[in-house]
Design a protein around this motif. Sequence first.
Motif, PDB file in Angstrom:
ATOM      1  N   MET A   1       0.828  -1.178   0.000  1.00 51.07           N
ATOM      2  CA  MET A   1       0.000   0.000   0.000  1.00 51.07           C
ATOM      3  C   MET A   1       0.869   1.237   0.000  1.00 51.07           C
ATOM      4  O   MET A   1       1.895   1.268   0.655  1.00 51.07           O
ATOM      5  N   ARG A   2       0.395   2.239  -0.673  1.00 49.70           N
ATOM      6  CA  ARG A   2       1.171   3.474  -0.754  1.00 49.70           C
ATOM      7  C   ARG A   2       0.681   4.536   0.225  1.00 49.70           C
ATOM      8  O   ARG A   2       0.863   5.720  -0.003  1.00 49.70           O
ATOM      9  N   LEU A   3       0.069   4.103   1.288  1.00 51.11           N
ATOM     10  CA  LEU A   3      -0.403   5.026   2.317  1.00 51.11           C
ATOM     11  C   LEU A   3       0.568   5.018   3.485  1.00 51.11           C
ATOM     12  O   LEU A   3       1.137   3.977   3.807  1.00 51.11           O
ATOM     13  N   PRO A   4       0.713   6.167   4.134  1.00 52.28           N
ATOM     14  CA  PRO A   4       1.512   6.161   5.359  1.00 52.28           C
ATOM     15  C   PRO A   4       0.861   5.226   6.383  1.00 52.28           C
ATOM     16  O   PRO A   4      -0.367   5.174   6.483  1.00 52.28           O
ATOM     17  N   PRO A   5       1.660   4.477   7.117  1.00 48.14           N
ATOM     18  CA  PRO A   5       1.111   3.508   8.076  1.00 48.14           C
ATOM     19  C   PRO A   5       0.072   4.107   9.034  1.00 48.14           C
ATOM     20  O   PRO A   5      -0.917   3.462   9.358  1.00 48.14           O
ATOM     21  N   ALA A   6       0.267   5.348   9.441  1.00 49.78           N
ATOM     22  CA  ALA A   6      -0.667   5.977  10.374  1.00 49.78           C
ATOM     23  C   ALA A   6      -2.027   6.239   9.736  1.00 49.78           C
ATOM     24  O   ALA A   6      -3.026   6.378  10.424  1.00 49.78           O
ATOM     25  N   GLU A   7      -2.074   6.295   8.420  1.00 41.28           N
ATOM     26  CA  GLU A   7      -3.309   6.597   7.690  1.00 41.28           C
ATOM     27  C   GLU A   7      -4.047   5.346   7.220  1.00 41.28           C
ATOM     28  O   GLU A   7      -5.224   5.417   6.849  1.00 41.28           O
ATOM     29  N   THR A   8      -3.392   4.221   7.221  1.00 39.90           N
ATOM     30  CA  THR A   8      -3.937   3.000   6.629  1.00 39.90           C
ATOM     31  C   THR A   8      -5.267   2.574   7.242  1.00 39.90           C
ATOM     32  O   THR A   8      -6.243   2.352   6.523  1.00 39.90           O
ATOM     33  N   LYS A   9      -5.340   2.468   8.556  1.00 40.17           N
ATOM     34  CA  LYS A   9      -6.550   1.982   9.210  1.00 40.17           C
ATOM     35  C   LYS A   9      -7.739   2.904   8.927  1.00 40.17           C
ATOM     36  O   LYS A   9      -8.810   2.428   8.529  1.00 40.17           O
ATOM     37  N   SER A  10      -7.558   4.197   9.109  1.00 45.11           N
ATOM     38  CA  SER A  10      -8.681   5.119   8.906  1.00 45.11           C
ATOM     39  C   SER A  10      -9.121   5.149   7.449  1.00 45.11           C
ATOM     40  O   SER A  10     -10.313   5.230   7.145  1.00 45.11           O
ATOM     41  N   ARG A  11      -8.175   5.042   6.536  1.00 46.32           N
ATOM     42  CA  ARG A  11      -8.520   5.047   5.105  1.00 46.32           C
ATOM     43  C   ARG A  11      -9.285   3.780   4.715  1.00 46.32           C
ATOM     44  O   ARG A  11     -10.266   3.846   3.969  1.00 46.32           O
ATOM     45  N   LEU A  12      -8.851   2.644   5.233  1.00 44.07           N
ATOM     46  CA  LEU A  12      -9.556   1.395   4.948  1.00 44.07           C
ATOM     47  C   LEU A  12     -10.969   1.407   5.540  1.00 44.07           C
ATOM     48  O   LEU A  12     -11.912   0.930   4.910  1.00 44.07           O
ATOM     49  N   GLN A  13     -11.116   1.964   6.733  1.00 49.40           N
ATOM     50  CA  GLN A  13     -12.437   2.063   7.345  1.00 49.40           C
ATOM     51  C   GLN A  13     -13.351   2.966   6.509  1.00 49.40           C
ATOM     52  O   GLN A  13     -14.527   2.654   6.317  1.00 49.40           O
ATOM     53  N   LEU A  14     -12.812   4.081   6.004  1.00 46.87           N
ATOM     54  CA  LEU A  14     -13.593   4.980   5.159  1.00 46.87           C
ATOM     55  C   LEU A  14     -14.010   4.274   3.880  1.00 46.87           C
ATOM     56  O   LEU A  14     -15.179   4.344   3.476  1.00 46.87           O
ATOM     57  N   GLU A  15     -13.077   3.581   3.242  1.00 50.67           N
ATOM     58  CA  GLU A  15     -13.391   2.885   1.991  1.00 50.67           C
ATOM     59  C   GLU A  15     -14.451   1.807   2.206  1.00 50.67           C
ATOM     60  O   GLU A  15     -15.361   1.650   1.390  1.00 50.67           O
ATOM     61  N   LEU A  16     -14.342   1.080   3.305  1.00 49.14           N
ATOM     62  CA  LEU A  16     -15.331   0.050   3.620  1.00 49.14           C
ATOM     63  C   LEU A  16     -16.693   0.688   3.876  1.00 49.14           C
ATOM     64  O   LEU A  16     -17.716   0.211   3.379  1.00 49.14           O
ATOM     65  N   ALA A  17     -16.709   1.771   4.625  1.00 54.46           N
ATOM     66  CA  ALA A  17     -17.963   2.455   4.938  1.00 54.46           C
ATOM     67  C   ALA A  17     -18.642   2.967   3.669  1.00 54.46           C
ATOM     68  O   ALA A  17     -19.850   2.796   3.488  1.00 54.46           O
ATOM     69  N   VAL A  18     -17.885   3.570   2.769  1.00 54.73           N
ATOM     70  CA  VAL A  18     -18.442   4.074   1.506  1.00 54.73           C
ATOM     71  C   VAL A  18     -18.997   2.923   0.684  1.00 54.73           C
ATOM     72  O   VAL A  18     -20.109   2.993   0.145  1.00 54.73           O
ATOM     73  N   SER A  19     -18.259   1.845   0.599  1.00 52.50           N
ATOM     74  CA  SER A  19     -18.691   0.697  -0.176  1.00 52.50           C
ATOM     75  C   SER A  19     -19.967   0.080   0.390  1.00 52.50           C
ATOM     76  O   SER A  19     -20.906  -0.218  -0.346  1.00 52.50           O
ATOM     77  N   LEU A  20     -20.022  -0.104   1.693  1.00 55.71           N
ATOM     78  CA  LEU A  20     -21.200  -0.707   2.310  1.00 55.71           C
ATOM     79  C   LEU A  20     -22.414   0.220   2.210  1.00 55.71           C
ATOM     80  O   LEU A  20     -23.539  -0.247   2.036  1.00 55.71           O
ATOM     81  N   TYR A  21     -22.190   1.515   2.304  1.00 53.22           N
ATOM     82  CA  TYR A  21     -23.292   2.467   2.123  1.00 53.22           C
ATOM     83  C   TYR A  21     -23.794   2.413   0.676  1.00 53.22           C
ATOM     84  O   TYR A  21     -24.997   2.362   0.436  1.00 53.22           O
ATOM     85  N   ALA A  22     -22.881   2.412  -0.263  1.00 52.29           N
ATOM     86  CA  ALA A  22     -23.254   2.397  -1.682  1.00 52.29           C
ATOM     87  C   ALA A  22     -24.054   1.145  -2.038  1.00 52.29           C
ATOM     88  O   ALA A  22     -24.925   1.187  -2.909  1.00 52.29           O
ATOM     89  N   GLN A  23     -23.792   0.041  -1.345  1.00 50.75           N
ATOM     90  CA  GLN A  23     -24.508  -1.208  -1.583  1.00 50.75           C
ATOM     91  C   GLN A  23     -25.794  -1.302  -0.762  1.00 50.75           C
ATOM     92  O   GLN A  23     -26.470  -2.321  -0.773  1.00 50.75           O
ATOM     93  N   ASP A  24     -26.119  -0.224  -0.032  1.00 58.88           N
ATOM     94  CA  ASP A  24     -27.314  -0.161   0.811  1.00 58.88           C
ATOM     95  C   ASP A  24     -27.285  -1.201   1.926  1.00 58.88           C
ATOM     96  O   ASP A  24     -28.313  -1.724   2.343  1.00 58.88           O
ATOM     97  N   ILE A  25     -26.081  -1.501   2.398  1.00 56.90           N
ATOM     98  CA  ILE A  25     -25.918  -2.441   3.506  1.00 56.90           C
ATOM     99  C   ILE A  25     -25.903  -1.686   4.833  1.00 56.90           C
ATOM    100  O   ILE A  25     -26.408  -2.176   5.839  1.00 56.90           O
ATOM    101  N   LEU A  26     -25.320  -0.486   4.822  1.00 56.70           N
ATOM    102  CA  LEU A  26     -25.273   0.356   6.014  1.00 56.70           C
ATOM    103  C   LEU A  26     -26.021   1.657   5.764  1.00 56.70           C
ATOM    104  O   LEU A  26     -26.009   2.182   4.649  1.00 56.70           O
ATOM    105  N   SER A  27     -26.625   2.181   6.818  1.00 56.49           N
ATOM    106  CA  SER A  27     -27.243   3.501   6.749  1.00 56.49           C
ATOM    107  C   SER A  27     -26.135   4.554   6.763  1.00 56.49           C
ATOM    108  O   SER A  27     -24.970   4.254   7.053  1.00 56.49           O
ATOM    109  N   LEU A  28     -26.507   5.779   6.488  1.00 56.63           N
ATOM    110  CA  LEU A  28     -25.527   6.870   6.507  1.00 56.63           C
ATOM    111  C   LEU A  28     -24.896   7.007   7.891  1.00 56.63           C
ATOM    112  O   LEU A  28     -23.681   7.128   8.026  1.00 56.63           O
TER     113      LEU A  28
END
Length: 71
Positions: A1-28
Amino acid sequence: MRLPPAETKSRLQLELAVSLYAQDILSLGKAAELAGITRLELNDVLAKRGVPMHYTKEDLSNDLAYARGSQ
């Protein structure tokens, strides 16, 4: 991954949240909670990525009732 280690967890959580919202699995709210940001911040992210909002007729009815003080 080309992300700084300190940013990796929060970025992955954001990407997962966006994906699950887009699939109507999670509410906003739940997606924002998963991403560790506010609903407003997540709204901005979704808008920038062109992810449509999930807003039903029932949501509109609830919002109108709330605005009228009927809830």
